[in-house]
Design a protein around this motif. Structure first.
Motif, short mmCIF file in Angstrom:
data_model
loop_
_atom_site.label_atom_id
_atom_site.label_comp_id
_atom_site.label_asym_id
_atom_site.label_seq_id
_atom_site.Cartn_x
_atom_site.Cartn_y
_atom_site.Cartn_z
N UNK A 21 38.91 32.15 26.04
CA UNK A 21 38.93 32.55 27.44
C UNK A 21 37.68 32.12 28.20
N UNK A 22 36.52 32.21 27.56
CA UNK A 22 35.27 32.00 28.29
C UNK A 22 34.63 30.63 28.08
N UNK A 49 45.86 30.38 32.45
CA UNK A 49 45.66 31.28 31.30
C UNK A 49 45.70 32.73 31.77
N UNK A 50 44.99 33.03 32.85
CA UNK A 50 44.95 34.40 33.37
C UNK A 50 46.34 34.86 33.80
N UNK A 51 47.12 33.96 34.40
CA UNK A 51 48.49 34.31 34.78
C UNK A 51 49.32 34.62 33.56
N UNK A 52 49.10 33.85 32.48
CA UNK A 52 49.80 34.12 31.23
C UNK A 52 49.47 35.49 30.69
N UNK A 53 48.20 35.91 30.81
CA UNK A 53 47.78 37.23 30.34
C UNK A 53 48.51 38.33 31.10
N UNK A 54 48.54 38.20 32.43
CA UNK A 54 49.14 39.23 33.29
C UNK A 54 50.64 39.33 33.05
N UNK A 55 51.32 38.19 32.93
CA UNK A 55 52.78 38.19 32.75
C UNK A 55 53.16 38.53 31.30
N UNK A 56 52.42 37.98 30.36
CA UNK A 56 52.80 38.13 28.96
C UNK A 56 52.62 39.53 28.42
N UNK A 57 51.57 40.24 28.88
CA UNK A 57 51.26 41.56 28.32
C UNK A 57 52.43 42.53 28.39
N UNK A 102 50.97 29.39 28.34
CA UNK A 102 51.58 29.95 27.13
C UNK A 102 50.52 30.57 26.22
N UNK A 103 49.32 29.98 26.19
CA UNK A 103 48.24 30.52 25.36
C UNK A 103 47.82 31.90 25.82
N UNK A 104 47.94 32.15 27.12
CA UNK A 104 47.53 33.45 27.66
C UNK A 104 48.53 34.56 27.43
N UNK A 105 49.78 34.21 27.13
CA UNK A 105 50.83 35.23 26.98
C UNK A 105 50.48 36.30 25.95
N UNK A 330 48.86 46.83 30.17
CA UNK A 330 48.61 46.80 31.62
C UNK A 330 47.12 46.86 31.92
N UNK A 331 46.36 47.51 31.03
CA UNK A 331 44.91 47.53 31.20
C UNK A 331 44.33 46.12 31.12
N UNK A 332 44.86 45.29 30.24
CA UNK A 332 44.39 43.91 30.15
C UNK A 332 44.72 43.16 31.43
N UNK A 333 45.89 43.42 31.99
CA UNK A 333 46.23 42.83 33.29
C UNK A 333 45.25 43.33 34.35
N UNK A 334 44.90 44.62 34.27
CA UNK A 334 43.96 45.19 35.23
C UNK A 334 42.59 44.53 35.15
N UNK A 335 42.12 44.25 33.94
CA UNK A 335 40.83 43.58 33.78
C UNK A 335 40.87 42.15 34.36
N UNK A 336 41.99 41.48 34.20
CA UNK A 336 42.11 40.13 34.76
C UNK A 336 42.22 40.15 36.28
N UNK A 337 42.86 41.19 36.82
CA UNK A 337 42.88 41.36 38.28
C UNK A 337 41.47 41.64 38.78
N UNK A 338 40.72 42.43 38.02
CA UNK A 338 39.32 42.70 38.37
C UNK A 338 38.52 41.40 38.42
N UNK A 339 38.77 40.53 37.46
CA UNK A 339 38.11 39.23 37.41
C UNK A 339 38.40 38.43 38.67
#
Length: 401
Positions: A21-22, A49-57, A102-105, A330-339
């Motif tokens: 990620x970083x 990648x971030x979009x994959x995290x939000x959608x995949x979680x 896909x990697x972020x899912x 959803x918390x992981x999505x929240x952290x990415x929204x915070x980002x």
């Protein structure tokens, strides 16, 4: 202190996720050159990648809650490893964009299930500490792996970065198989049942604290390089050491946040940490021009950036007791929204020509809002846990009699 080896596979998974990620942020020019695209276009790989995290979680969690957590975590890590391996050989920009999505899912889904598994493995009163141990992999990635892999990517080829992440993923799969216990799955649930926690005001308050309050720190982190080089006067060649300092703070803060949360309670710990975030960001705004003070504040902000993860995740699991895995996802999505919010709002004063310390002032405003929500949460729900514990004690006394 003896480390419970059962938590190590989750930490290794976090190490791989944190590295992928970083590290990409420091290799964007190299990737852009090879793929013959601009650096802003290369930056879209981060967004994908971030979009994959939000959608995949939520999707992956929703369709996996009925299966044993061990098998689910192994499946997520297999997907993570496969897509990072494919990233190493992606021929062009478009294919890379799809593969990074896909990697972020599995990212948020892995931490969602991992958070619940860690809390289940912990003894009573050690839930936040065990969660912090899982996130230790993420902090160690920032401390050691990101600088190391960035150096390797610059010196040899950026594709090695994805190959290294894939190898870490293989280690995670092996140790998940070897050491993670076989926990029971929840057979009496389904996708829509898992989403019912979103009807709960308590859950939305926790998500708001995460997205807005925690987002304040990303106003600082998103623009840390120009802040330290232009305002604090640190040489660009020394920024790697600055990032290691921030990473060291993350390691310390993550563990301290877990210990304090178990002793003080997650609600009080969360409010305290957000207050300290606000003070630290105010210090960055006023004092960043003094090099030594700026370095101290870098460590402090790094520590605070990860210290809130254990208590805020515990708060969310309490808010959604029947949908813990989905809530954690959803918390992981929240952290990415915070980002995303921190980078966006922090960049506004820069567009108007203000100095690079002004994003931190925006961060003060965001953390103030987060603190207000946190105090409101304590007022509404902070005493709930204490009352439940008192009822348990009362029941025990009655039983003894």
């Amino acid at each position: 202190m003896k480390i419970d080896k059962r938590i190590i596979p989750l930490a290794i998974g976090g190490l791989g996720i944190g590295t992928t990620e970083f590290t990409v942020m420091g290799l964007l020019p190299d990737i852009a050159k090879t793929l013959q695209i601009t650096i802003p276009q290369a930056g879209h790989l981060i967004s994908a990648y971030a979009m994959g995290v939000v959608i995949g979680a939520p999707i992956l969690i929703g369709y996996s809650v009925k299966f044993p957590p061990k098998k689910v975590l192994m499946a997520f890590m297999i997907l993570f490893t496969l897509f990072n391996a494919l990233s190493a050989i992606a021929p062009g920009y478009n294919s890379m964009l799809v593969i990074r999505f896909l990697s972020g899912l599995p990212h948020g889904a892995f931490f969602g299930v991992g958070t619940v598994v860690a809390s289940r493995m912990a003894g009573k009163g050690k839930e936040a500490f065990y969660i912090s141990m899982m996130f230790t992999g993420l902090t160690v990635a920032n401390l050691a792996m990101v600088p190391l892999v960035t150096y390797i990517g610059h010196t040899f080829h950026w594709r090695l970065y994805f190959a290294i992440v894939a190898v870490i993923g293989l280690f995670a799969i092996f140790f998940l198989k070897l050491w993670l216990p076989n926990l029971e799955s929840n057979q009496n649930t389904h996708f829509m049942e898992e989403l019912k926690f979103l009807k709960n005001k308590q859950s939305w308050l926790v998500l708001a604290i995460t997205a807005i309050g925690f987002g304040g720190l990303f106003t600082w982190l998103s623009y840390i390089t120009p802040l330290m080089t232009v305002v604090a006067g640190i040489k660009s060649s020394q920024m790697a050491y600055v990032m290691v300092l921030a990473g060291a703070g993350m390691v310390v803060g993550n563990l301290v946040g877990g210990v304090v949360s178990d002793r003080l309670g997650p609600e009080k710990t969360c409010a305290l940490l957000i207050f300290l975030m606000m003070i630290s960001l105010g210090g960055v705004f006023f004092l960043a021009e003094y090099k030594n003070i700026a370095l101290v504040l870098t460590f402090m902000c790094g520590a605070l950036s990860m210290s809130i993860a254990p208590p805020i995740n515990i708060m969310m699991m309490k808010a959604a007791p029947k949908s813990e895995m989905m809530a954690a996802a959803f918390m992981q999505a929240g952290f990415n929204i915070a980002n995303a919010m921190g980078a966006f709002f922090g960049g506004i004063p820069l567009e108007y020509g203000y100095s690079f310390n002004y994003p931190s002032l925006v961060g003060v405003g965001m953390t103030f809002i987060g603190l207000a929500i946190s105090v409101r949460y304590m007022y509404l729900y902070g005493s709930q846990t204490q009352n439940e514990e008192e009822e348990v004690v009362a029941d025990c006394v009655t039983c003894d009699k």
